[in-house]
Design a protein around this motif. Structure first.
Motif, PDB file in Angstrom:
ATOM      1  N   THR A  91       0.849  -1.192   0.000  1.00  0.00           N
ATOM      2  CA  THR A  91       0.000   0.000   0.000  1.00  0.00           C
ATOM      3  C   THR A  91       0.881   1.238   0.000  1.00  0.00           C
ATOM      4  O   THR A  91       1.861   1.306   0.746  1.00  0.00           O
ATOM      5  N   VAL A  92       0.525   2.204  -0.822  1.00  0.00           N
ATOM      6  CA  VAL A  92       1.269   3.456  -0.887  1.00  0.00           C
ATOM      7  C   VAL A  92       0.915   4.298   0.340  1.00  0.00           C
ATOM      8  O   VAL A  92      -0.269   4.568   0.600  1.00  0.00           O
ATOM      9  N   VAL A  93       1.935   4.684   1.082  1.00  0.00           N
ATOM     10  CA  VAL A  93       1.742   5.543   2.258  1.00  0.00           C
ATOM     11  C   VAL A  93       2.741   6.687   2.180  1.00  0.00           C
ATOM     12  O   VAL A  93       3.802   6.564   1.546  1.00  0.00           O
ATOM     13  N   PRO A  94       2.441   7.824   2.779  1.00  0.00           N
ATOM     14  CA  PRO A  94       3.396   8.949   2.747  1.00  0.00           C
ATOM     15  C   PRO A  94       4.691   8.600   3.466  1.00  0.00           C
ATOM     16  O   PRO A  94       4.690   7.839   4.447  1.00  0.00           O
ATOM     17  N   MET A  95       5.762   9.154   2.983  1.00  0.00           N
ATOM     18  CA  MET A  95       7.041   8.946   3.643  1.00  0.00           C
ATOM     19  C   MET A  95       7.033   9.544   5.039  1.00  0.00           C
ATOM     20  O   MET A  95       7.597   8.983   5.977  1.00  0.00           O
ATOM     21  N   THR A  96       6.366  10.690   5.187  1.00  0.00           N
ATOM     22  CA  THR A  96       6.306  11.378   6.481  1.00  0.00           C
ATOM     23  C   THR A  96       4.859  11.715   6.804  1.00  0.00           C
ATOM     24  O   THR A  96       4.161  12.308   5.975  1.00  0.00           O
ATOM     25  N   SER A  97       4.425  11.330   7.972  1.00  0.00           N
ATOM     26  CA  SER A  97       3.090  11.668   8.474  1.00  0.00           C
ATOM     27  C   SER A  97       3.236  12.174   9.900  1.00  0.00           C
ATOM     28  O   SER A  97       3.906  11.549  10.721  1.00  0.00           O
ATOM     29  N   ILE A  98       2.628  13.314  10.158  1.00  0.00           N
ATOM     30  CA  ILE A  98       2.661  13.898  11.501  1.00  0.00           C
ATOM     31  C   ILE A  98       1.254  13.824  12.074  1.00  0.00           C
ATOM     32  O   ILE A  98       0.296  14.344  11.487  1.00  0.00           O
ATOM     33  N   PHE A  99       1.133  13.184  13.213  1.00  0.00           N
ATOM     34  CA  PHE A  99      -0.173  12.986  13.824  1.00  0.00           C
ATOM     35  C   PHE A  99      -0.618  14.238  14.577  1.00  0.00           C
ATOM     36  O   PHE A  99       0.211  15.001  15.089  1.00  0.00           O
ATOM     37  N   ILE A 100      -1.912  14.394  14.637  1.00  0.00           N
ATOM     38  CA  ILE A 100      -2.524  15.507  15.371  1.00  0.00           C
ATOM     39  C   ILE A 100      -3.293  14.918  16.543  1.00  0.00           C
ATOM     40  O   ILE A 100      -4.214  14.116  16.351  1.00  0.00           O
ATOM     41  N   ASP A 101      -2.905  15.292  17.758  1.00  0.00           N
ATOM     42  CA  ASP A 101      -3.570  14.822  18.973  1.00  0.00           C
ATOM     43  C   ASP A 101      -4.153  16.006  19.734  1.00  0.00           C
ATOM     44  O   ASP A 101      -3.615  17.114  19.685  1.00  0.00           O
ATOM     45  N   ALA A 102      -5.233  15.744  20.415  1.00  0.00           N
ATOM     46  CA  ALA A 102      -5.817  16.756  21.291  1.00  0.00           C
ATOM     47  C   ALA A 102      -5.009  16.788  22.586  1.00  0.00           C
ATOM     48  O   ALA A 102      -5.156  15.910  23.435  1.00  0.00           O
ATOM     49  N   VAL A 103      -4.140  17.802  22.727  1.00  0.00           N
ATOM     50  CA  VAL A 103      -3.301  17.892  23.924  1.00  0.00           C
ATOM     51  C   VAL A 103      -4.164  18.069  25.161  1.00  0.00           C
ATOM     52  O   VAL A 103      -3.912  17.471  26.207  1.00  0.00           O
ATOM     53  N   GLU A 104      -5.191  18.879  25.048  1.00  0.00           N
ATOM     54  CA  GLU A 104      -6.147  19.080  26.138  1.00  0.00           C
ATOM     55  C   GLU A 104      -7.513  18.595  25.691  1.00  0.00           C
ATOM     56  O   GLU A 104      -7.888  18.763  24.530  1.00  0.00           O
ATOM     57  N   GLY A 105      -8.228  17.970  26.610  1.00  0.00           N
ATOM     58  CA  GLY A 105      -9.573  17.527  26.285  1.00  0.00           C
ATOM     59  C   GLY A 105     -10.548  18.694  26.282  1.00  0.00           C
ATOM     60  O   GLY A 105     -10.302  19.751  26.861  1.00  0.00           O
ATOM     61  N   GLY A 106     -11.657  18.490  25.630  1.00  0.00           N
ATOM     62  CA  GLY A 106     -12.666  19.536  25.584  1.00  0.00           C
ATOM     63  C   GLY A 106     -13.754  19.218  24.563  1.00  0.00           C
ATOM     64  O   GLY A 106     -13.713  18.188  23.875  1.00  0.00           O
ATOM     65  N   GLN A 107     -14.699  20.114  24.472  1.00  0.00           N
ATOM     66  CA  GLN A 107     -15.810  19.958  23.542  1.00  0.00           C
ATOM     67  C   GLN A 107     -15.563  20.792  22.294  1.00  0.00           C
ATOM     68  O   GLN A 107     -15.135  21.945  22.377  1.00  0.00           O
ATOM     69  N   VAL A 108     -15.799  20.173  21.140  1.00  0.00           N
ATOM     70  CA  VAL A 108     -15.576  20.861  19.864  1.00  0.00           C
ATOM     71  C   VAL A 108     -16.636  21.942  19.693  1.00  0.00           C
ATOM     72  O   VAL A 108     -17.840  21.665  19.726  1.00  0.00           O
ATOM     73  N   THR A 109     -16.186  23.168  19.524  1.00  0.00           N
ATOM     74  CA  THR A 109     -17.116  24.285  19.311  1.00  0.00           C
ATOM     75  C   THR A 109     -17.106  24.786  17.871  1.00  0.00           C
ATOM     76  O   THR A 109     -18.074  25.407  17.440  1.00  0.00           O
ATOM     77  N   GLU A 110     -16.017  24.478  17.133  1.00  0.00           N
ATOM     78  CA  GLU A 110     -15.939  24.965  15.754  1.00  0.00           C
ATOM     79  C   GLU A 110     -14.953  24.101  14.965  1.00  0.00           C
ATOM     80  O   GLU A 110     -13.873  23.776  15.456  1.00  0.00           O
ATOM     81  N   VAL A 111     -15.352  23.703  13.750  1.00  0.00           N
ATOM     82  CA  VAL A 111     -14.490  22.955  12.826  1.00  0.00           C
ATOM     83  C   VAL A 111     -14.221  23.866  11.632  1.00  0.00           C
ATOM     84  O   VAL A 111     -15.157  24.310  10.961  1.00  0.00           O
ATOM     85  N   LEU A 112     -12.939  24.123  11.374  1.00  0.00           N
ATOM     86  CA  LEU A 112     -12.569  25.136  10.390  1.00  0.00           C
ATOM     87  C   LEU A 112     -12.164  24.567   9.036  1.00  0.00           C
ATOM     88  O   LEU A 112     -12.201  25.285   8.035  1.00  0.00           O
ATOM     89  N   VAL A 113     -11.737  23.292   8.963  1.00  0.00           N
ATOM     90  CA  VAL A 113     -11.334  22.679   7.695  1.00  0.00           C
ATOM     91  C   VAL A 113     -11.943  21.292   7.601  1.00  0.00           C
ATOM     92  O   VAL A 113     -12.410  20.735   8.598  1.00  0.00           O
ATOM     93  N   GLU A 114     -11.916  20.731   6.395  1.00  0.00           N
ATOM     94  CA  GLU A 114     -12.450  19.407   6.155  1.00  0.00           C
ATOM     95  C   GLU A 114     -11.317  18.437   5.830  1.00  0.00           C
ATOM     96  O   GLU A 114     -10.221  18.843   5.431  1.00  0.00           O
ATOM     97  N   GLU A 115     -11.590  17.141   6.005  1.00  0.00           N
ATOM     98  CA  GLU A 115     -10.600  16.124   5.687  1.00  0.00           C
ATOM     99  C   GLU A 115     -10.231  16.172   4.208  1.00  0.00           C
ATOM    100  O   GLU A 115     -11.080  16.375   3.334  1.00  0.00           O
ATOM    101  N   GLY A 116      -8.945  15.982   3.928  1.00  0.00           N
ATOM    102  CA  GLY A 116      -8.441  16.014   2.562  1.00  0.00           C
ATOM    103  C   GLY A 116      -7.967  17.376   2.110  1.00  0.00           C
ATOM    104  O   GLY A 116      -7.396  17.497   1.012  1.00  0.00           O
ATOM    105  N   ALA A 117      -8.179  18.395   2.943  1.00  0.00           N
ATOM    106  CA  ALA A 117      -7.776  19.749   2.553  1.00  0.00           C
ATOM    107  C   ALA A 117      -6.265  19.909   2.676  1.00  0.00           C
ATOM    108  O   ALA A 117      -5.602  19.239   3.475  1.00  0.00           O
ATOM    109  N   TRP A 118      -5.732  20.805   1.886  1.00  0.00           N
ATOM    110  CA  TRP A 118      -4.312  21.182   1.977  1.00  0.00           C
ATOM    111  C   TRP A 118      -4.173  22.248   3.050  1.00  0.00           C
ATOM    112  O   TRP A 118      -4.878  23.257   3.018  1.00  0.00           O
ATOM    113  N   VAL A 119      -3.292  22.029   4.007  1.00  0.00           N
ATOM    114  CA  VAL A 119      -3.163  22.955   5.129  1.00  0.00           C
ATOM    115  C   VAL A 119      -1.715  23.408   5.233  1.00  0.00           C
ATOM    116  O   VAL A 119      -0.785  22.721   4.792  1.00  0.00           O
ATOM    117  N   GLU A 120      -1.527  24.580   5.818  1.00  0.00           N
ATOM    118  CA  GLU A 120      -0.211  25.138   6.086  1.00  0.00           C
ATOM    119  C   GLU A 120       0.122  24.980   7.561  1.00  0.00           C
ATOM    120  O   GLU A 120      -0.777  24.877   8.405  1.00  0.00           O
TER     121      GLU A 120
END
Length: 439
Positions: A91-120
């Motif tokens: 299976t083709v996988v990226p050479m580098t993947s950086i995971f995103i974890d919720a450092v602090e717990g909480g309730q989601v109040t706003e989602v600003l981007v969608e999956e598959g988007a290009w982000v900076e």
């Protein structure tokens, strides 16, 4: 007198029998004839056991089964180039993947981007709310402010004590100068108006004030050093609390989820109102400029696959060169994982999750005696096969030694010669037989 009645006839009896007299109808059997009957019966029994054992050894163990010839597949041993490789599904996988974890717990109040988007890097992705954390920040701020006030009060008291001690030393020094001047004047007039006893009193008072000044200086120095130590420790405590306060404030900043790097956002599925636990993984950012292939390999090849081995893969009609970059030692479901990287720039058109079928080269291609690979290798463990007779009427079990194999061929090491014909279909129905007759 009847002589026959007086002297009855002697009757032979079986030594193992009873003493009952024989009736007139009993038949007399000679002793020698009975012994010959026992010997013959014993010999017949031994002969039957011998014949039965021979039949088992020659017909029970070496049993035969008759089947139509079209139920099996027969191939010949050939000498041909043998390519030592193993095909895998990767299976083709990226050479580098950086995971995103919720450092602090909480309730989601706003989602600003969608999956598959290009982000900076640093781009906001979502926002959380944690009321408990906000209360902790307020409480920490109040503790820091209170501690800072305590340190300020302690510093003010230190300054006031310093002024008081300085004033006391000045007054004592003034008393010393006064008595010293007075003593000098009276000494000059000692012979006239002032008796010697009064001069001695002045001298004692002058010594007292001098000793008092020395004690005051020593005492004030110790008090000053102790106060300075207390102030330094208090200030250090305040500094630590301030650092903790800064960390707590950063915890509030962690409620704003941001992209850790530039790339494509994947596995990011958040909904407003969802509650996230501290440390929960919520997505990853993949670098899309470099890829690798992750594949599972049968554990049979665990000792033969090594880091740095070459591999190839067909992609869009072209062959791309690969290299084994990493081998994972854990075996799961009789398979282990390897990572392969492209030699040079990766081909265009690769997509994350794309399935490819690379082949890992395990050795050099060389001429060998080979047979077609088939289920018979696994059925027998590669230690015996059915070899077809020259006339083709039957096949007999024969010990062999098979070596390396690929999906097409298996290497013959011992037990077979070039041209021998072998049954290469499944042996599941033939495990208990030594010979196959074809009808």
């Amino acid at each position: 007198m009847n002589i026959a009645a007086k002297f009855p006839r002697r009757v032979d009896r079986d030594p193992g029998g009873d003493d009952t007299p024989a009736s007139p109808m009993d038949r007399h059997v000679p002793r020698g004839r009975l012994r010959r009957t026992h010997v013959i019966a014993t010999g017949v029994g031994v002969l039957l056991l011998t014949v039965g054992g021979y039949a088992y050894m020659n017909f029970g163990r070496h049993s035969t089964i008759a089947i139509p010839v079209d139920r099996v597949t027969i191939s010949s041993v050939q000498r041909a180039p043998f390519s030592d490789y193993v095909p895998v599904t990767g299976t083709v996988v990226p050479m580098t993947s950086i995971f995103i974890d919720a450092v602090e717990g909480g309730q989601v109040t706003e989602v600003l981007v969608e999956e598959g988007a290009w982000v900076e890097a640093g781009q906001p992705l979502a926002r959380l709310k944690n009321a408990q954390l906000e209360l902790e920040v307020l409480a920490q701020e109040a503790q820091v402010a209170e501690r800072q006030n305590d340190v300020a009060s302690a510093r003010l008291k230190f300054d006031q004590d310093e002024l008081k001690n300085r004033r006391d030393r000045m007054l004592t020094a003034l008393e010393i100068r006064k008595r010293s001047d007075l003593l000098n004047r009276r000494r000059n007039l000692a012979g006239s108006a002032f008796p010697a006893a009064e001069i001695a009193d002045l001298e004692r008072e002058l010594d007292y004030y001098r000793e008092l000044l020395a004690v005051m200086e020593e005492s004030h120095a110790q008090e000053r050093q102790l106060a300075l130590n207390n102030l330094r420790q208090s200030q250090e405590s305040v500094d630590r609390m301030a650092q903790t306060m800064e960390l707590v404030r950063r915890s509030l900043d962690n409620l704003n989820l941001v992209a850790p790097s530039t790339g494509q956002l994947t596995t990011f599925d958040l909904n407003v109102g969802a509650v996230l636990a501290a440390g929960q993984r919520i997505g990853q950012v993949d670098a899309v400029d470099s890829f690798k292939i992750s594949a599972l390999v049968d554990e049979f090849y665990l000792g033969r696959v090594a880091k740095g081995q070459s591999a190839t893969v067909e992609l869009a009609g072209r062959t791309a060169e690969l290299g084994v970059a990493k081998i994972y030692p854990n075996v799961q479901d009789q398979q282990f994982q390897v990572d392969m990287t492209f030699v040079g720039p990766p081909p265009e058109g690769l997509r994350r999750g794309q399935t490819l079928r690379p082949r890992i080269e395990l050795g050099e291609t060389e001429d060998s005696l080979v047979l077609p690979n088939g289920p018979y290798v696994d059925d027998t463990g590669g230690v015996w096969v059915f070899v077809v007779s020259p006339g083709g009427a039957s096949a007999r079990r024969q010990s062999v030694q098979l070596g390396r194999r690929n999906p097409d061929m298996v290497e013959v090491l011992q037990g077979l010669n070039e041209g021998d014909r072998v049954v290469v279909s499944t042996y599941q129905a033939f495990h208990d037989f030594e010979r196959i007759d074809f009808n």
